[in-house]
Design a protein around this motif. Structure first.
Motif, short mmCIF file in Angstrom:
data_model
loop_
_atom_site.label_atom_id
_atom_site.label_comp_id
_atom_site.label_asym_id
_atom_site.label_seq_id
_atom_site.Cartn_x
_atom_site.Cartn_y
_atom_site.Cartn_z
N SER A 1 0.91 -1.31 -0.08
CA SER A 1 0.04 -0.05 -0.08
C SER A 1 1.02 1.25 -0.08
O SER A 1 1.61 1.17 0.78
N PRO A 2 0.74 2.30 -0.69
CA PRO A 2 1.38 3.62 -0.90
C PRO A 2 1.41 4.09 0.62
O PRO A 2 2.15 4.92 0.94
N ALA A 3 0.31 3.69 1.48
CA ALA A 3 0.13 4.47 2.68
C ALA A 3 0.62 3.72 3.85
O ALA A 3 0.84 4.06 5.01
N ALA A 4 1.38 2.58 3.69
CA ALA A 4 1.91 1.51 4.55
C ALA A 4 2.96 2.59 5.42
O ALA A 4 3.78 3.12 4.94
N ASP A 5 2.54 2.39 6.80
CA ASP A 5 3.81 3.34 7.64
C ASP A 5 4.99 2.81 8.01
O ASP A 5 5.91 3.55 8.17
N THR A 6 5.28 1.32 8.00
CA THR A 6 6.58 1.28 8.28
C THR A 6 7.42 1.45 6.92
O THR A 6 8.78 1.42 7.01
N VAL A 7 6.87 1.40 5.69
CA VAL A 7 7.70 1.38 4.51
C VAL A 7 8.77 2.70 4.61
O VAL A 7 9.96 2.54 4.34
N PRO A 8 8.11 4.04 4.57
CA PRO A 8 9.12 5.11 4.46
C PRO A 8 10.10 5.04 5.53
O PRO A 8 11.24 5.39 5.21
N VAL A 9 9.98 4.57 6.63
CA VAL A 9 11.14 4.47 7.85
C VAL A 9 12.21 3.64 7.15
O VAL A 9 13.48 3.78 7.17
N LEU A 10 11.65 2.38 6.73
CA LEU A 10 12.41 1.38 6.40
C LEU A 10 13.39 1.77 5.17
O LEU A 10 14.58 1.59 5.06
N ILE A 11 12.93 2.62 4.25
CA ILE A 11 13.67 3.12 3.13
C ILE A 11 14.53 4.03 3.62
O ILE A 11 15.75 4.14 3.07
N ALA A 12 14.01 4.77 4.46
CA ALA A 12 14.99 5.96 5.16
C ALA A 12 16.08 5.36 5.74
O ALA A 12 16.93 5.96 6.02
N SER A 13 15.96 4.20 6.25
CA SER A 13 17.05 3.59 7.15
C SER A 13 17.83 2.75 6.11
O SER A 13 18.85 1.90 6.66
N ALA A 14 17.87 2.86 4.80
CA ALA A 14 18.56 1.88 3.92
C ALA A 14 18.32 0.40 3.87
O ALA A 14 19.16 -0.34 4.10
#
Ligand SMILES: Cc1cc2nc3c(=O)[nH]c(=O)nc-3n(C[C@H](O)[C@H](O)[C@H](O)COP(=O)(O)OP(=O)(O)OC[C@H]3O[C@@H](n4cnc5c(N)ncnc54)[C@H](O)[C@@H]3O)c2cc1C
Length: 314
Positions: free
Chosen positions: A142-155
């Motif tokens: 989902s584009p709204a998934a909440d853990t995904v942006p954090v995980l991407i920002a954590s490489a």
């Protein structure tokens, strides 16, 4: 026999009475107790579009609403090896079946990925967090998934395994579009790999209310501070495009700069220019665009200018 999560007809060998009466295709419920058993089951049935079941908080409503189809289910809930959180010198390794509640309460994640704790803590309600897995949050795409942006920002990287193969990819390369990823039908996401680092990382989300709410916009930002200057900036926005969106022009505008109010003011229009929101039930495209700038402003000021922000949900 019904499955534990309420998908009708869900047993390994049986056929439901409803299915027998109307001649419908029976549902098959596969339960594995080890990863290698699960991968063999998937390999043997790869032609049958097997639906992998984690906590079922996404797929159960999708099946009930007729948005997801399939009659062979592979339940990963017996796989203890995917419910562990481990570390080595450089990384923490989170099993894909680790729930949001387990993430929130885990000392390793609290120490090395506290922003993931915030994001996991913002997902749904206690009941949802007790079932929802990190692997499901990722694979649901989902584009709204909440853990995904954090995980991407954590490489973060992810490990995908099939009966015959194993591959590791950068999480940000995994997503193709809403509900679509690069996973193959014979693969299971087994592990999320997060580098231990000195990055300053933050997460903020805007919902329609301050708890039990899906993101209207969410945002994760991370950077190192070297000699007071921002380095290796990663800026990710969710719910403003078909998948979590990294804004490279924003990252380049921040790179090598000393954080200041003036820099922040210059960067807000860059955010508003690059997000690609749509109108939907949770908010208009215009509102989302403006709020993306607000979320960036709040998070940047909190992380790098020492301004208080309160909790992760605005
Ligand atoms: C009331 C409610 C509130 C919610 N609030 C939020 C919220 O605030 N923020 C948010 O981000 N989400 C929210 N969600 C969505 C959902 O809870 C999360 O996305 C959750 O993390 C999904 O995990 P799951 O284990 O339940 O996945 P499942 O529903 O079991 O699976 C989801 C998808 O991933 C696939 N899958 C699962 N595990 C694997 C694996 N290991 N390998 C390969 N494929 C796999 C499944 O086949 C399916 O396609 C909410 C849901 C509900 C019902």
């Amino acid at each position: 026999m019904d499955s534990k999560i309420g998908i009708p007809d869900g047993n390994k060998d049986g056929e439901s009475s409803a299915a027998r009466k109307n001649g419908a295709q029976k549902n098959v419920w596969l339960r594995a107790s080890t990863l290698s058993e699960a991968l063999s089951m998937l390999y043997e049935r790869q032609e049958e579009s097997v639906v992998i079941v984690g906590g079922a908080t996404d797929i159960l409503p999708q099946i009930k609403d007729g948005k997801k189809h399939g009659n062979v289910f592979l339940d990963l809930n017996g796989l203890q090896e995917l419910k562990k959180i481990k570390e080595d010198e450089r990384y923490i390794f989170i099993g894909s079946m680790v729930t949001m509640s387990a993430i929130i309460n885990n000392p390793l994640v609290q120490r090395y990925a506290p922003t993931l704790v915030s994001a996991a803590g913002s997902v749904g309600s206690v009941q949802i967090r007790n079932r929802a897995t990190i692997g499901g949050n990722i694979c649901n795409a989902s584009p709204a998934a909440d853990t995904v942006p954090v995980l991407i920002a954590s490489a973060a990287r992810i490990l995908l395994k099939s009966h015959l193969t194993s591959r590791e990819i950068l999480l940000e390369e995994f997503f193709v579009g809403p509900g679509k990823t690069l996973i193959n039908p014979s693969e299971i996401l087994t592990t999320i790999i997060i580098p231990k680092s000195e990055r300053r990382t933050g997460f903020v989300k805007l919902g329609k209310r301050s708890a039990m709410t899906c993101s209207v916009v969410n945002h994760a930002l991370s950077a190192e501070l070297v000699d007071k200057k921002l380095k290796n900036v990663i800026a990710v926005f969710g719910s403003v495009g078909p998948k979590a969106l990294r804004i490279r022009e924003l990252e380049e505008s921040l790179e090598g700069q000393e954080p200041s109010e003036e820099l922040l003011g210059r960067c807000i229009p860059v955010v508003e220019k690059h997000v690609k929101p749509i109108d939907d039930v949770r908010g208009s495209a215009d509102y989302r665009r403006r709020m993306s700038g607000v979320l960036f402003s709040r998070l940047f000021a909190h992380l790098f200018l020492g301004r208080p922000m309160g909790g992760p949900i605005l």
